[in-house]
Motif scaffolding. Structure first.
Motif, PDB file in Angstrom:
ATOM      1  N   UNK A 119      -3.356  -1.100   6.617  1.00 20.25           N
ATOM      2  CA  UNK A 119      -1.970  -1.511   6.376  1.00 20.25           C
ATOM      3  C   UNK A 119      -1.916  -2.777   5.521  1.00 20.25           C
ATOM      4  N   UNK A 120      -2.878  -2.931   4.658  1.00 20.12           N
ATOM      5  CA  UNK A 120      -2.911  -4.109   3.803  1.00 20.12           C
ATOM      6  C   UNK A 120      -1.857  -4.032   2.720  1.00 20.12           C
ATOM      7  N   UNK A 121      -1.209  -5.142   2.432  1.00 19.23           N
ATOM      8  CA  UNK A 121      -0.205  -5.183   1.371  1.00 19.23           C
ATOM      9  C   UNK A 121      -0.841  -5.033   0.009  1.00 19.23           C
ATOM     10  N   UNK A 122      -2.176  -5.067  -0.056  1.00 22.09           N
ATOM     11  CA  UNK A 122      -2.866  -4.926  -1.326  1.00 22.09           C
ATOM     12  C   UNK A 122      -3.376  -3.516  -1.552  1.00 22.09           C
ATOM     13  N   UNK A 172      -0.392   1.805  -4.382  1.00 23.16           N
ATOM     14  CA  UNK A 172       0.872   2.493  -4.128  1.00 23.16           C
ATOM     15  C   UNK A 172       0.583   3.947  -3.816  1.00 23.16           C
ATOM     16  N   UNK A 173       1.571   4.598  -3.142  1.00 28.93           N
ATOM     17  CA  UNK A 173       1.314   5.928  -2.611  1.00 28.93           C
ATOM     18  C   UNK A 173       1.457   7.065  -3.596  1.00 28.93           C
ATOM     19  N   UNK A 174       0.986   6.922  -4.807  1.00 30.98           N
ATOM     20  CA  UNK A 174       0.970   8.026  -5.742  1.00 30.98           C
ATOM     21  C   UNK A 174      -0.155   8.984  -5.352  1.00 30.98           C
ATOM     22  N   UNK A 175      -0.073  10.219  -5.790  1.00 30.12           N
ATOM     23  CA  UNK A 175      -1.081  11.204  -5.430  1.00 30.12           C
ATOM     24  C   UNK A 175      -2.473  10.759  -5.835  1.00 30.12           C
ATOM     25  N   UNK A 176      -2.605  10.266  -7.066  1.00 26.94           N
ATOM     26  CA  UNK A 176      -3.916   9.833  -7.545  1.00 26.94           C
ATOM     27  C   UNK A 176      -4.440   8.676  -6.710  1.00 26.94           C
ATOM     28  N   UNK A 203      -0.646   3.853   1.698  1.00 26.09           N
ATOM     29  CA  UNK A 203       0.640   4.455   2.050  1.00 26.09           C
ATOM     30  C   UNK A 203       0.914   5.723   1.256  1.00 26.09           C
ATOM     31  N   UNK A 204       1.711   6.602   1.852  1.00 23.32           N
ATOM     32  CA  UNK A 204       2.147   7.808   1.145  1.00 23.32           C
ATOM     33  C   UNK A 204       3.503   7.541   0.518  1.00 23.32           C
ATOM     34  N   UNK A 205       3.847   8.318  -0.477  1.00 29.42           N
ATOM     35  CA  UNK A 205       5.135   8.167  -1.154  1.00 29.42           C
ATOM     36  C   UNK A 205       6.082   9.229  -0.611  1.00 29.42           C
TER      37      UNK A 205
END
Length: 273
Positions: A1-4, A7-11, A20-22
């Protein structure tokens, strides 16, 4: 759960399976200039216990996610995920999150956690859920979960806000439960919402700590004072309320519990901002 985390893009998800997931925003409802709720898609792999929280966020301009802890307001069986949020004008996340619309994307962490779960309490007769502001969110999950009513003979949710309009979410949700096919009958006979305001005049006013100390809460509900033999409690909201109610729980002889050591009351320390 790191803020770093990426982003939850598929790639990105392929690179970091723990990131995270998008998810897609399905609905948004604003109650006041300070409060709103939103619903998003739920990944099939996402499992949580009613009352837990998870990281929610948006990508920052540099592509890194900006995440904050949010209690899941929907019950564990719901096919969608609901969240109840405050709007902070200068908040790094909420100032942007309040502008989301259906179809937009938000980031969802993969690891729900938290202490406001039924398993963190020992068996009892009566369950209190003390909340202020958006602290009602985990209880919005729990009052829609059949297990809550299977474990307790009486469920009392207190919700304290400054103004009447800020009680709309909790009042509408509890009122809707009478038509809920899953918990409607149980909620009707076991659930009570005890709503109060601290600023705007309403039918019931006062800080919940004052109403506990004076005995007004118990008199209004027609129940005896706190008793560790039968009463269990959860708290979520402002830190001031949590600390004050915790002190009252300890004074009444109740012991604080956790997932590892269930007892008579539990608190949540995670906040959205």
């Amino acid at each position: 759960m790191s803020a770093d985390a990426p982003a939850g893009q598929t790639a990105a998800a392929q690179v970091n399976p723990n990131g995270p997931t998008e998810e897609t925003v399905l609905a948004v409802e604003h109650y006041t200039d300070r409060l709103f709720r939103f619903r998003i898609t739920r990944p099939r792999s996402f499992r949580f216990r009613s009352g837990e929280f998870v990281m929610i966020g948006l990508p920052k301009e540099d592509g890194k996610p900006l995440l904050r802890a949010y209690s899941v307001a929907s019950p564990s069986w719901d096919e969608e995920l609901e969240f109840y949020s405050i709007k902070v004008p200068d908040g790094p996340l909420t100032s942007r999150l309040e502008k989301i619309q259906p179809g937009d994307k938000v980031l969802l962490g993969r690891k729900p956690t938290g202490t406001l779960v039924l398993d963190a309490l020992t068996p009892g007769k009566r369950l209190y859920m003390f909340s202020t502001g958006t602290g009602f969110a985990p209880f919005a999950s729990l009052v829609r979960d059949p297990e809550t009513y299977e474990r307790y003979e009486q469920v009392i949710v207190t919700h304290t806000c400054r103004d009447v309009a800020e009680l709309t979410y909790s009042q509408n949700l509890v009122a809707s439960l009478k038509d809920d096919p899953l918990v409607g009958e149980m909620a009707e006979s076991k659930l009570t919402l005890y709503a109060t305001t601290t600023r705007q005049f309403s039918g019931r006013m006062g800080r919940i700590t004052s109403l506990i100390e004076s005995g007004t809460l118990f008199a209004d509900l027609g129940v005896p004072p706190l008793d560790p033999a039968c009463d269990r409690a959860m708290m979520c909201g402002s830190m001031e309320m949590i600390q004050d109610v915790k002190a009252l729980m300890l004074k009444a002889g109740l012991t604080e519990g956790s997932n590892a050591a269930p007892a008579e009351f539990v608190i949540e320390k995670a906040f959205a901002g």
